[in-house]
Design a protein around this motif. Sequence first.
Motif: not given
Length: 261
Positions: A55, A105-108, A111, A117, A134, A137-138
């Motif tokens: 990412v 940012l939506e990380t779902t 995840a 990153v 974030k 989470e990623l």
Amino acid sequence: MSSQPTAAPVLSKAARDRYTLAFDTDHAELYHGVRPGYQADILDFLTTTTPGLAVDMGAGTGLFTERMLAAGWDVVAVDPAPNMLSILAQRAPQATTVVSTVEDLETTGLAHRAQLVVSAQAWHWIDTEIGCQKVAELLTDDGIFGIVHHQIDTSIPWVLRLCKIMHSGDIHPIDQPPEVTKHFSQPVGKWWHWQQALTVDKLHQLMMTRAFYLRTNNRQRHRMHNNLNWYLLEHLGYAPESTVYVPYLTAAWRMQRSQLG
């Protein structure tokens, strides 16, 4: 006045929002053409794992995204400026682009899937607490978080004055680790010294990609161009067709999720 920065810039949310709008410019292609790229061994320093999902946070026009794609990574490129990401999408359609601030940012769906990153030339635009959350989470359990930034070497007096004329303000203490939270291990750093060869015209174009220039008025921009011409052509004695070798420093920092993260 010292020629060396003593602290990284700290921006309020309002300032970050203003600069985000500034970089959503119709001149994104110009930005991509004059902003420097990244050495291949920066990525080698960050990670030696088999390429997987990466990412790119604050990807802009994809200068570091392209480096990761060339090394075999599958890249999700995140940036709040659609015009910047449009250049990335044209040049690297195999990357997935997401128009979003890092903070929103939506990380779902990603995840704990990213092995890498990276925030290249963008971490100072991101809220540290939320950004670190974030990233945590990623990342996979053994994933790497990398922060990379270029800066013009202002330890050289003529270069310091050049940066003042260009309002090149994104200068960090090159040996100071980036600010991160307890989610991550102590950053480990490596540095590169190099030069960017630019014509006088290209230096004007580089100035035109700076946040201050993008946000100011036309009168101030005209003054900046006049000052830069005086400095390069009259004071330093370059001819209009000359090549100016601008010294740069690049710092890369790598870290992993900590037990606390």
